[in-house]
Design a protein around this motif. Structure first.
Motif, PDB file in Angstrom:
ATOM      1  N   SER A 356       0.757  -1.351  -0.118  1.00 30.63           N
ATOM      2  CA  SER A 356      -0.033   0.077   0.054  1.00 30.63           C
ATOM      3  C   SER A 356       0.833   1.244   0.097  1.00 30.63           C
ATOM      4  O   SER A 356       0.429   2.473  -0.058  1.00 30.63           O
ATOM      5  CB  SER A 356      -0.789  -0.006   1.205  1.00 30.63           C
ATOM      6  N   TYR A 359       0.526   5.298   1.456  1.00 29.81           N
ATOM      7  CA  TYR A 359      -0.902   5.723   1.443  1.00 29.81           C
ATOM      8  C   TYR A 359      -1.844   5.173   2.396  1.00 29.81           C
ATOM      9  O   TYR A 359      -1.409   4.062   3.403  1.00 29.81           O
ATOM     10  CB  TYR A 359      -1.417   5.420  -0.089  1.00 29.81           C
ATOM     11  N   THR A 360      -3.094   5.275   2.481  1.00 30.65           N
ATOM     12  CA  THR A 360      -3.901   4.995   3.690  1.00 30.65           C
ATOM     13  C   THR A 360      -5.131   4.110   3.368  1.00 30.65           C
ATOM     14  O   THR A 360      -6.372   4.542   3.746  1.00 30.65           O
ATOM     15  CB  THR A 360      -4.328   6.304   4.505  1.00 30.65           C
ATOM     16  N   LYS A 362      -8.150   1.618   3.781  1.00 36.00           N
ATOM     17  CA  LYS A 362      -8.801   0.965   4.919  1.00 36.00           C
ATOM     18  C   LYS A 362      -8.601  -0.716   5.078  1.00 36.00           C
ATOM     19  O   LYS A 362      -8.715  -1.228   5.945  1.00 36.00           O
ATOM     20  CB  LYS A 362     -10.031   1.452   5.062  1.00 36.00           C
ATOM     21  N   ASN A 415      -4.324  10.713  -0.381  1.00 34.43           N
ATOM     22  CA  ASN A 415      -4.311   9.568   0.083  1.00 34.43           C
ATOM     23  C   ASN A 415      -3.117   9.260   0.973  1.00 34.43           C
ATOM     24  O   ASN A 415      -2.636   8.334   1.485  1.00 34.43           O
ATOM     25  CB  ASN A 415      -4.391   8.551  -1.048  1.00 34.43           C
ATOM     26  N   VAL A 417      -0.041   9.597   3.780  1.00 38.23           N
ATOM     27  CA  VAL A 417      -0.140   9.418   5.469  1.00 38.23           C
ATOM     28  C   VAL A 417       0.365  10.633   5.757  1.00 38.23           C
ATOM     29  O   VAL A 417       1.449  11.229   5.235  1.00 38.23           O
ATOM     30  CB  VAL A 417       1.136   8.437   5.833  1.00 38.23           C
ATOM     31  N   THR A 418      -0.377  11.231   6.823  1.00 38.38           N
ATOM     32  CA  THR A 418      -0.232  12.701   7.357  1.00 38.38           C
ATOM     33  C   THR A 418       0.040  12.639   8.787  1.00 38.38           C
ATOM     34  O   THR A 418       0.553  13.650   9.344  1.00 38.38           O
ATOM     35  CB  THR A 418      -1.208  13.728   6.809  1.00 38.38           C
ATOM     36  N   TYR A 420       1.376  10.871  12.326  1.00 40.15           N
ATOM     37  CA  TYR A 420       2.466   9.565  12.754  1.00 40.15           C
ATOM     38  C   TYR A 420       2.036   9.663  14.338  1.00 40.15           C
ATOM     39  O   TYR A 420       1.904  10.541  14.937  1.00 40.15           O
ATOM     40  CB  TYR A 420       3.425  10.114  12.448  1.00 40.15           C
ATOM     41  N   TYR A 422       1.919   5.925  12.168  1.00 38.81           N
ATOM     42  CA  TYR A 422       0.756   5.585  11.312  1.00 38.81           C
ATOM     43  C   TYR A 422       1.090   3.818  11.246  1.00 38.81           C
ATOM     44  O   TYR A 422       2.041   3.399  10.746  1.00 38.81           O
ATOM     45  CB  TYR A 422       0.676   6.260  10.104  1.00 38.81           C
ATOM     46  N   THR A 424       0.547   0.752   9.119  1.00 43.52           N
ATOM     47  CA  THR A 424       0.529   0.487   7.891  1.00 43.52           C
ATOM     48  C   THR A 424      -0.499  -0.799   7.681  1.00 43.52           C
ATOM     49  O   THR A 424      -0.417  -1.536   8.624  1.00 43.52           O
ATOM     50  CB  THR A 424       1.583   0.151   6.923  1.00 43.52           C
TER      51      THR A 424
END
Length: 812
Positions: A356, A359-360, A362, A415, A417-418, A420, A422, A424
């Protein structure tokens, strides 16, 4: 490197301004000896009574060995002995694997082939002789009776997907899969059912690998009276080699000494004991020293190869571009083996874990298949699976932008990651980062509006420019259970009686600047100059057991262990000075090679004076009374607190504890008449946490980018249908050089890691990860008028023309 690169670096750090050594771009300690010809490489080794080893290799990719006749070779004057695989099996144990997890299938390997050969170039017999030319001549006198079998040169063939019934490479295996693994998180099926759009891409990578200046080289000595083995070799992990040699030859490990000095290129390629075992077994058998230096053709045909995978990736998106879920199927061609002879199989597992990217989504699901074929073993190479993950997810994001009619940069921004830390979908935790900031800085550095204007203007004039942009996630410091890469590092730091400093590390110098970085860290802690620090590595009789150099772990595991050991020494140094000068420790300053009393500059002792007092006069009972370790020495073993091998409810573990951020851009021009691609410029913005030495960081990133450029644009370990190597020499295998490489513009960000004491992260693989992907994207952008979808490489003129013609025929 261009002038723009130098201008983008903080000049205070480069010029050495400021009081601390960490963060300063000082020249590397090791460069003087290397550039003046005083490097000591394994191939430089010469010992009395030395014999020379030559290896007979199979001309067939797949064949049974019905017999090996060595009589004529043994009779040649000057020949000491000849050994075959049957001899090795009768005398010694099989080589232990470098990894053994996930129920992977492990072949029995003895260095020389037994019963069957599995690739063209596999060692079948070996000769030692008094002269290297005699040893080579003796190879021509060995007669091997082969029963040639059907070679498997593709994964589809090996799995029977081409309609045939494939032979088994290993007849005790049920099929030709060495490992199959799945990982999942969240409800993937539900996410795809809810998606507004499903985007699907298929990408692949051709086979290529590192081409070090120095191939594999060994000088082995065995003393039967003491049952002691000494091996000098070109390796990245001396202590693991000691363990492997001890287990293979049933020699107690304390009786095995491995020496590794300068290494003429590692890049992950020297993380195994494969052909290296052969001269060692010859030394044990003959009880005479044996030297073997690999020829370039041997490296090209039988050295550890990499990449060579195909990747089917699907993304579930909302209409406005939010990534809901990712579904991956990744297959990798292990050649004949990726876990015993070499350790490349793990790269596919890393690719599946990080599919992934930064990016995030679900939900996430990945299936990884590691398939054996009749090619050389699959080994580690700079990037080690992070490049696989990057290629899949970044090409998916470009395809999504096209399919959803969205801007490719905006799609990424929404999308990324912003926040932390985070966790994965694959399990690891990104501890800190700056992906959005790196992307924004890249857009600024490239001046995208101006480049877009130039691109349109060029196309109006019949020239085709293309722009590529990707984000980059660099996991580092691999800590893998049930493997020889399991995640700790040891160090000892000591001050000698004359005040000099020694830092002994389990890390291995392979050209990455570890000597200088460790010296800078040690000097900061002990208040001296890096010139006063001698870094000791590569001698298993001298340094504490460590894991060596791989996975960009020097700036995390390596320097942290040294930092902690040096801090222990610092405490005892200040305590001794306090006793000797009758001052409180809190009132002491340590710097410029001396301890002084704050506010009383005349009260001062050099480090050498304190050390002499501790060790000699008046001695430890006066200098360090009550101290249970009254020497100026510290020892530390560091493990990363973020590693977690206990599976969570989804079966996920955390194998990589450090994560650097980055973004890359490329500008290319493609000539549709010739297929020639001109890479005009590469850009990179990266964030590796706190930089110990910015110049070393730059060199690591640029060097990796040029390797990535070479891999995508020039290099190809191509095989014929019969399993023979089509690029056995550097005449056939193209490498980038100073004249062919594009300029690189670099910018730095620094987001310290909260996990390591210095805030450092890994940097060694950053350039290799995103460069192949960004070049693929840029070439596709240039060929947009033809509707070309670039899904594999190499992007040489022949391949580019094939893509253009295929797209044109499809449109027709």
């Amino acid at each position: 490197m261009t002038d723009e690169t130098h201008a983008s670096v903080d000049q205070a750090r480069v010029d050495g301004a400021g009081s601390a050594w960490v963060g300063r771009g000082i020249p590397r300690k090791e460069d003087r000896r290397l550039v003046t010809g005083y490097g000591l490489f394994a191939g430089d080794g010469e010992v009395p009574r030395q014999t020379h080893c030559a290896i007979l290799r199979s001309p067939h990719a797949h064949a049974r060995i019905r017999g090996v006749d060595t009589r004529r070779a043994k009779e040649l004057p000057g020949v000491v002995t000849v050994l075959t695989g049957e001899d090795a099996r009768a005398l010694w144990n099989p080589i232990p694997p470098v990894m053994d997890l996930l129920d992977m299938r492990l072949p029995s390997v003895y260095g020389l082939a037994v019963d069957k050969v599995h690739y063209c170039g596999e060692p079948v017999a070996a000769v030692t002789a008094d002269d290297p030319y005699i040893a080579q001549d003796a190879l021509d006198l060995i007669e091997v009776d082969y029963e040639v079998l059907e070679p498997l040169t593709t994964m589809d063939q090996a799995l029977g997907l081409d309609g045939g019934t494939p032979p088994l490479l290993y007849e005790d295996w049920p099929d030709n899969r060495q490992c199959v693994w799945e990982v999942s998180y969240g409800d993937v099926d539900e996410a795809f059912a809810q998606a507004d759009d499903i985007v699907e891409v298929e990408v692949a990578s051709h086979r290529y690998s590192g081409v070090p200046m120095e191939g594999r080289a060994v000088v082995a000595e065995y003393d039967p009276r003491a049952n002691q083995l000494t091996v000098r070799l070109s390796t990245q992990f001396p202590h693991q080699c000691r363990t492997l040699f001890a287990a293979t030859f049933d020699i107690p490990e304390p009786n095995v000494r491995v020496l590794a000095n300068d290494v003429g290129g590692g890049f992950g390629n020297k993380l195994q004991v494969d052909a290296e075992i052969i001269p060692v077994m010859m030394a044990v058998a003959t009880r005479r020293p044996v030297k073997w230096v690999e020829r370039r053709s041997e490296w090209m045909t039988s050295g550890p190869a990499s990449r060579d995978f195909d990747y089917h990736i699907q993304g579930a998106f909302t209409r406005d571009g939010m990534l809901l879920a990712v579904r991956d199927h990744l297959r990798g061609d292990m050649g004949c083996d990726g876990a015993v002879r070499t350790g490349g199989l793990g790269a596919l597992l890393v690719g599946g874990t990080y599919g992934s990217g930064p990016y995030t989504p679900k939900a996430y699901w990945a299936k990884v298949e590691c398939v054996v074929t009749n090619k050389a073993p699959y080994g580690a190479y700079r990037g080690y699976g992070k490049d696989i993950a990057n290629l899949g997810i970044e090409r998916l994001m470009d395809a999504a932008a096209e399919q959803l009619a969205l801007d490719r940069i905006d799609l990424r921004r929404r999308n990324l990651v912003t926040e932390y830390p985070y966790e994965t979908p694959g399990g690891p935790i990104i501890e800190s980062g700056s992906f959005t900031e790196c992307l924004d800085e890249l857009v600024k550095a490239m001046d995208l509006d101006e480049l877009e204007r130039r691109r349109k203007e060029a196309q109006a004039g019949g020239r085709y420019l293309g722009l590529g942009i990707v984000t980059v996630l660099e996991p580092s410091s691999a800590s893998i259970p049930m493997s020889m890469f399991n995640g700790y590092e040891s160090a000892s730091v000591r001050i000698t009686p004359d005040g000099q400093v020694m830092a002994l590390t389990g890390m291995q110098h392979i050209g990455q600047g570890v000597e200088t970085a460790i010296a800078q860290v040690t000097a900061d802690v002990l208040g001296c100059s890096p010139d006063d620090v001698r870094v000791v590595f590569g001698d298993t009789n001298a340094v504490p057991y460590g894991l060596g150099s791989f996975s960009s772990r020097g700036a995390t595991y390596g320097v942290t262990a040294v930092h902690r050991a040096a801090d222990e020494v610092r405490g005892k140094l200040l305590k001794a000075a306090s006793n000797l000068m009758e001052a409180d420790v809190e009132d002491l300053d340590l710097g410029d090679g001396a301890v002084s009393v704050r506010g009383a500059p005349s009260q001062r002792m050099t480090i050498g004076e304190v050390a002499k007092a501790v060790y000699l006069f008046p001695g430890p009972y006066a200098a360090l009374p009550g101290e249970d370790k009254p020497t100026l020495e510290g020892n530390f073993v560091w493990t990363n607190p973020q590693v977690n091998w206990v599976p969570d409810e989804n079966g996920r573990v955390r194998l990589y504890p450090a994560h650097a951020s980055g973004a890359e851009g490329a500008l290319v021009e493609v000539d549709p008449e010739t297929g020639q691609v001109d890479v005009q410029r590469l850009w990179v913005v990266h964030d590796v946490g706190k930089m110990i030495n910015p110049r070393i960081v730059e060199a690591q990133v640029v060097g990796g980018m040029i390797q990535g450029y070479g891999g995508m644009m020039l290099e190809h370990l191509a095989y014929g249908d019969d399993g023979s190597m089509l690029a056995p020499t550097l005449t056939d295998y193209q490498l980038p050089n100073f004249l062919s490489t594009p300029p690189v513009e670099m910018r730095h960000l620094e987001t310290p890691s909260p996990i390591t004491p210095l805030g450092t992260k890994g940097v060694g693989e950053a350039g290799c990860i995103g460069t192949p992907t960004v070049l693929m994207a840029a070439v596709e952008d240039a060929l947009r008028p033809w509707g070309v979808q670039v899904s594999d490489g190499p992007l040489n003129p022949e391949r580019v023309l094939e893509m253009i013609h295929a797209a044109s025929e499809g449109a027709a």
